[in-house]
Design a protein around this motif. Structure first.
Motif, PDB file in Angstrom:
ATOM      1  N   GLU A  90     -81.282  -9.189  74.619  1.00 47.85           N
ATOM      2  CA  GLU A  90     -80.867  -9.821  75.862  1.00 47.85           C
ATOM      3  C   GLU A  90     -79.412 -10.275  75.814  1.00 47.85           C
ATOM      4  OE1 GLU A  90     -82.925  -9.640  78.384  1.00 47.85           O
ATOM      5  OE2 GLU A  90     -84.448  -8.760  77.085  1.00 47.85           O
ATOM      6  N   ALA A  93     -77.153  -7.205  76.142  1.00 49.67           N
ATOM      7  CA  ALA A  93     -77.195  -6.682  77.510  1.00 49.67           C
ATOM      8  C   ALA A  93     -76.381  -7.558  78.455  1.00 49.67           C
ATOM      9  CB  ALA A  93     -78.646  -6.580  77.989  1.00 49.67           C
ATOM     10  N   ASP A  94     -76.429  -8.875  78.236  1.00 46.95           N
ATOM     11  CA  ASP A  94     -75.584  -9.773  79.038  1.00 46.95           C
ATOM     12  C   ASP A  94     -74.108  -9.411  78.869  1.00 46.95           C
ATOM     13  OD1 ASP A  94     -77.773 -11.204  79.932  1.00 46.95           O
ATOM     14  OD2 ASP A  94     -77.526 -12.845  78.494  1.00 46.95           O
ATOM     15  N   MET A  97     -72.884  -6.342  80.828  1.00 46.73           N
ATOM     16  CA  MET A  97     -72.561  -6.638  82.223  1.00 46.73           C
ATOM     17  C   MET A  97     -71.265  -7.427  82.339  1.00 46.73           C
ATOM     18  SD  MET A  97     -74.883  -4.996  83.698  1.00 46.73           S
ATOM     19  CE  MET A  97     -74.229  -5.370  85.322  1.00 46.73           C
ATOM     20  N   ALA A 148     -82.685  -3.192  78.754  1.00 46.97           N
ATOM     21  CA  ALA A 148     -82.287  -4.517  79.241  1.00 46.97           C
ATOM     22  C   ALA A 148     -81.043  -4.416  80.126  1.00 46.97           C
ATOM     23  CB  ALA A 148     -82.034  -5.462  78.070  1.00 46.97           C
ATOM     24  N   VAL A 149     -80.121  -3.532  79.756  1.00 46.71           N
ATOM     25  CA  VAL A 149     -78.940  -3.296  80.589  1.00 46.71           C
ATOM     26  C   VAL A 149     -79.369  -2.713  81.935  1.00 46.71           C
ATOM     27  CG1 VAL A 149     -76.835  -1.908  80.838  1.00 46.71           C
ATOM     28  CG2 VAL A 149     -77.356  -2.993  78.644  1.00 46.71           C
ATOM     29  N   ARG A 151     -82.143  -3.126  83.582  1.00 47.00           N
ATOM     30  CA  ARG A 151     -82.733  -4.152  84.450  1.00 47.00           C
ATOM     31  C   ARG A 151     -81.647  -5.010  85.096  1.00 47.00           C
ATOM     32  NH1 ARG A 151     -86.401  -4.288  80.063  1.00 47.00           N
ATOM     33  NH2 ARG A 151     -85.373  -6.125  79.158  1.00 47.00           N
ATOM     34  N   ARG A 152     -80.645  -5.363  84.333  1.00 47.39           N
ATOM     35  CA  ARG A 152     -79.553  -6.177  84.880  1.00 47.39           C
ATOM     36  C   ARG A 152     -78.734  -5.385  85.904  1.00 47.39           C
ATOM     37  NH1 ARG A 152     -81.157  -8.099  80.317  1.00 47.39           N
ATOM     38  NH2 ARG A 152     -80.688 -10.216  79.589  1.00 47.39           N
ATOM     39  N   ALA A 155     -80.279  -5.226  89.248  1.00 47.45           N
ATOM     40  CA  ALA A 155     -80.127  -6.487  89.990  1.00 47.45           C
ATOM     41  C   ALA A 155     -78.757  -6.581  90.650  1.00 47.45           C
ATOM     42  CB  ALA A 155     -80.345  -7.671  89.052  1.00 47.45           C
ATOM     43  N   PHE A 156     -77.767  -5.902  90.064  1.00 43.28           N
ATOM     44  CA  PHE A 156     -76.417  -5.876  90.642  1.00 43.28           C
ATOM     45  C   PHE A 156     -76.271  -4.755  91.674  1.00 43.28           C
ATOM     46  CE2 PHE A 156     -75.323  -8.651  87.176  1.00 43.28           C
ATOM     47  CZ  PHE A 156     -74.210  -9.356  87.618  1.00 43.28           C
TER      48      PHE A 156
END
Length: 312
Positions: A90, A93-94, A97, A148-149, A151-152, A155-156
């Motif tokens: 996580e 992946a943060d 972004m 995980a990337v 999924r983020r 969302a963007f």
């Protein structure tokens, strides 16, 4: 906390600082230790393993990547290797972004102007970047971090595409709303952003070489939080300087801390010091996995996170 727990369970020799161990110090450590706990900055190659004492039976890596360890040679010497998978997913992946936004929205440039006290107010054409909503993101390596990337990115509002050595199961692919490309070349030619999330292995060394980088659109951006060796750094610099790529966000480098000085001179590049997994929570979880691996091994069982060559 982790070091205290290790000291309670085992007879431990700890490093007093964060500097990498010298070759001589590593040799001395492995000659009389039962377990070695290295990090990514410690090169555990065949030559070093060849100098290990008879007592060394486990290399419990503090981290998920093991490309700095010669797993085959360790195995031939009867030495097990373990790692700490999953705990940095996580956090990394943060950071992917953050780098995508940093490059496309020119955040470091704005920060530099503010810190220098040179801002003169809003202007309609100042610091124009690109919108990431609706853009195509190509993920190279769709393991835990790649998913995980994805999924983020969804969302963007990004469209997610991926290339992997094996296609995901349909239910996983559907859950991350990702489109699979069997051909890496074809995917690269159509992406607006490419995120490198695959490990460094002989098969992935310079996977993004000059030929493949040239397939990308001049407006495209590449981000790497995995391993620097996956990208031909010299080719990347040439294309960024020539305007053949719009930008890059890098947290890892082909020659480790020896960063190509030309990268630092490019305004369309965001550089970070390998901090993708650098959260307090992540470091503690990594340490706890090391403890579990060592304790399980000491109790006569196979470490739960044992690495075998077939996994690489």
């Amino acid at each position: 906390m982790v070091e205290t727990r290790l000291s309670e369970l085992f007879d431990v020799r700890l490093r007093d600082d964060d500097t990498p161990m010298s070759r001589a110090a590593l040799v001395a450590a492995i000659q009389d230790a039962d377990v070695l706990v290295p990090t990514v900055t410690d090169t555990i190659d065949a030559g070093l393993i060849g100098q290990a004492g008879e007592r060394l039976k486990l290399i419990a890596n503090f981290g998920a990547g093991v490309d700095h360890i010669d797993v085959d040679t360790a195995r031939s010497r009867g030495i097990l290797v373990s790692n700490t998978p999953g705990v940095v997913t996580e956090d990394t992946a943060d950071m992917v972004m953050a780098l995508i936004l940093g490059v496309t929205r020119r955040i470091p440039e704005g920060l530099s102007v503010m810190q220098a006290g040179n801002w003169r107010g809003w202007a309609p054409t100042a610091f124009l970047g690109g919108r990431i909503g609706g853009k195509r993101l190509g993920i190279l390596g769709m393991g835990r971090i790649g998913q995980a990337v994805a999924r983020r990115a969804r969302a963007f509002g990004m469209q997610v595409h991926y290339h992997n050595r094996r296609r995901l199961r349909p239910e996983i692919e559907e859950s991350v709303e990702a489109t699979y490309w069997e051909s890496l070349d074809q995917m690269l030619a159509r992406m607006d952003v490419v995120s490198v999330n695959c490990p460094h292995t002989p098969a992935t060394f310079h996977l993004l070489n000059a030929r493949r980088l040239q397939l990308m659109k001049p407006s495209a951006v590449v981000v790497n939080t995995s391993r620097g060796e996956v990208i031909d750094e010299n080719a990347l610099v040439r294309m960024l300087r020539a305007g053949e790529l719009a930008g890059a966000g890098l947290d890892v480098y082909e020659r480790g801390v020896d960063v190509n000085p030309e990268l630092r001179d490019l305004a369309n590049v965001v550089l970070l010091p390998h901090m993708g997994s650098a959260t307090r929570e992540g470091r503690v979880e990594m340490g706890e996995k090391v403890i579990i691996n060592v304790k399980t091994f000491a109790d006569g069982h196979r470490p739960p996170d044992q690495v075998v060559p077939a996994m690489l």
